[in-house]
Design a protein around this motif. Structure first.
Motif, mmCIF file in Angstrom:
data_model
loop_
_atom_site.group_PDB
_atom_site.id
_atom_site.type_symbol
_atom_site.label_atom_id
_atom_site.label_comp_id
_atom_site.label_asym_id
_atom_site.label_seq_id
_atom_site.Cartn_x
_atom_site.Cartn_y
_atom_site.Cartn_z
ATOM 1 N N ARG A 1 0.831 -1.209 0.000
ATOM 2 C CA ARG A 1 0.000 0.000 0.000
ATOM 3 C C ARG A 1 0.866 1.259 0.000
ATOM 4 O O ARG A 1 0.623 2.191 -0.783
ATOM 5 N N TYR B 1 -7.084 -4.216 1.384
ATOM 6 C CA TYR B 1 -6.231 -3.482 0.440
ATOM 7 C C TYR B 1 -7.075 -2.917 -0.701
ATOM 8 O O TYR B 1 -6.878 -1.787 -1.143
ATOM 9 N N TRP C 1 -8.796 0.251 0.309
ATOM 10 C CA TRP C 1 -7.871 1.393 0.260
ATOM 11 C C TRP C 1 -7.626 1.820 -1.190
ATOM 12 O O TRP C 1 -7.653 3.022 -1.514
ATOM 13 N N GLN D 1 -8.247 5.472 -2.752
ATOM 14 C CA GLN D 1 -7.045 6.199 -3.179
ATOM 15 C C GLN D 1 -7.132 6.640 -4.630
ATOM 16 O O GLN D 1 -6.747 7.762 -4.980
#
Length: 338
Positions: free
Chosen positions: A125, A158, A161, A165
């Motif tokens: 990440r 993940y 995120w 993002q």
């Protein structure tokens, strides 16, 4: 094949790393003379960890320290410190400033051994964030993880995120719909859909459509717990947490609750042993004194239908009785459960 090649690569890498450090550059792990439960480490593990402890002691940040972290990670992928030192080298060394793409390639190479390693996903990440855009191979890699285990918590976290993002809401919505269709009982996929929908779009705009979506899967399989939990989540948890006007959300949730009662009663009449519709009805009925008796009746049904949770339903029944105005009279009529 990948694992064999990676194993061969590990042996070569460890020998090369060991050769970069002098025999005096070691710090052995402290061991008492007669340990109660000695750990039988391999010689290569002892050697690499002795070097790593020495590097940590002198706080070395160098290319050889960077290469050393790869050897440590290959032997113990959960070593937080090794991942931290690796990032420290990437951030500090001029030679590695523009090597983010190469670091992602390294992470792709070792990925097949890292499915359940939190430190790997955290490092990935941070590196992808530093890369600044979604790597070209990212979706293909996630699909491989999904094929191995479609409930991998780290992979889904993940993915959450990644979506936030890089603003992948629409693309991920289509993908997760396909994942649910592929495996309707995958609670991880349903949870991810909940995240996509109710952390991004106004509740009032999508609530009805999402309830219809959940109902369609419940009607196909009334014992699909994942679909029931999603349905219940829309009614009970979304209103206060979702995007949009809170009062309007709460009003819509009450409407959904009333519709949910009718839907659950329909399932209850056709599927005699379904615990999910009954549990939902208990939640609806226990909120008001005028329907508390109905909630207790259904708790008594659940004592028989859901025997594994018998004690829970006995407890729930007693809890509801505290707010039931004719408690004593009702207790006598249902005495076999008291």
């Amino acid at each position: 094949y990948q694992r064999r090649v990676h194993g061969d690569y590990q042996e070569i890498m460890i020998k090369e790393v060991e050769g970069e450090w002098a025999p005096t550059e070691r710090l052995a792990q402290f061991e008492p003379e007669a340990p109660i439960a000695p750990i039988d480490y391999s010689e290569k593990f002892k050697t690499i960890m002795d070097i790593f402890r020495y590097a940590l002691k002198i706080d070395e940040v160098s290319l050889r320290a960077y290469r050393l972290t790869a050897a440590v990670i290959s032997l113990n992928s959960g070593n937080y410190t090794a991942w931290y030192v690796r990032r420290k080298c990437l951030d500090s060394l001029p030679e590695l400033k523009d090597k983010v793409k190469e670091e992602i390639e390294y992470l792709d190479i070792i990925a097949h051994d890292m499915a359940k390693v939190y430190q790997y996903w955290h490092h990935r990440r941070l590196i992808v964030q530093k890369f600044g855009s979604l790597p070209p191979n990212e979706y293909a890699l996630l699909e491989k993880f999904h094929e191995e285990d479609d409930k991998n918590y780290h992979m889904w976290t993940y993915r959450m995120w990644m979506t936030e993002q890089f603003h992948l809401w629409d693309a991920e919505y289509k993908r997760v719909t396909a994942k649910i269709e592929e495996n309707p009982k995958n609670n991880s996929a349903w949870s991810y859909r909940y995240f996509l929908q109710f952390h991004h779009t106004e509740y009032i705009k999508i609530g009805s459509a999402e309830i219809d979506f959940a109902k369609s899967y419940i009607l196909k399989d009334p014992n699909n717990e994942s679909a029931w939990v999603y349905y219940k989540g829309i009614v009970y948890f979304s209103p206060s947490k979702c995007v949009g006007d809170k009062a309007a959300n709460a009003s819509l949730a009450e409407k959904f609750k009333a519709e949910g009662e009718l839907f659950c009663l329909k399932i209850r009449s056709s599927v005699t042993d379904n615990r999910f519709c009954r549990s939902f009805l208990v939640d609806i009925y226990k909120e008001k004194k005028e329907t508390a008796k109905s909630a207790i009746d259904i708790c008594i049904e659940l004592i028989e239908v859901d025997k594994i949770r018998k004690n829970y339903w006995l407890w729930m029944k007693d809890k509801i009785l505290l707010s039931f105005p004719e408690k004593q009279q009702y207790e006598k009529s249902q005495h076999q459960y008291y």
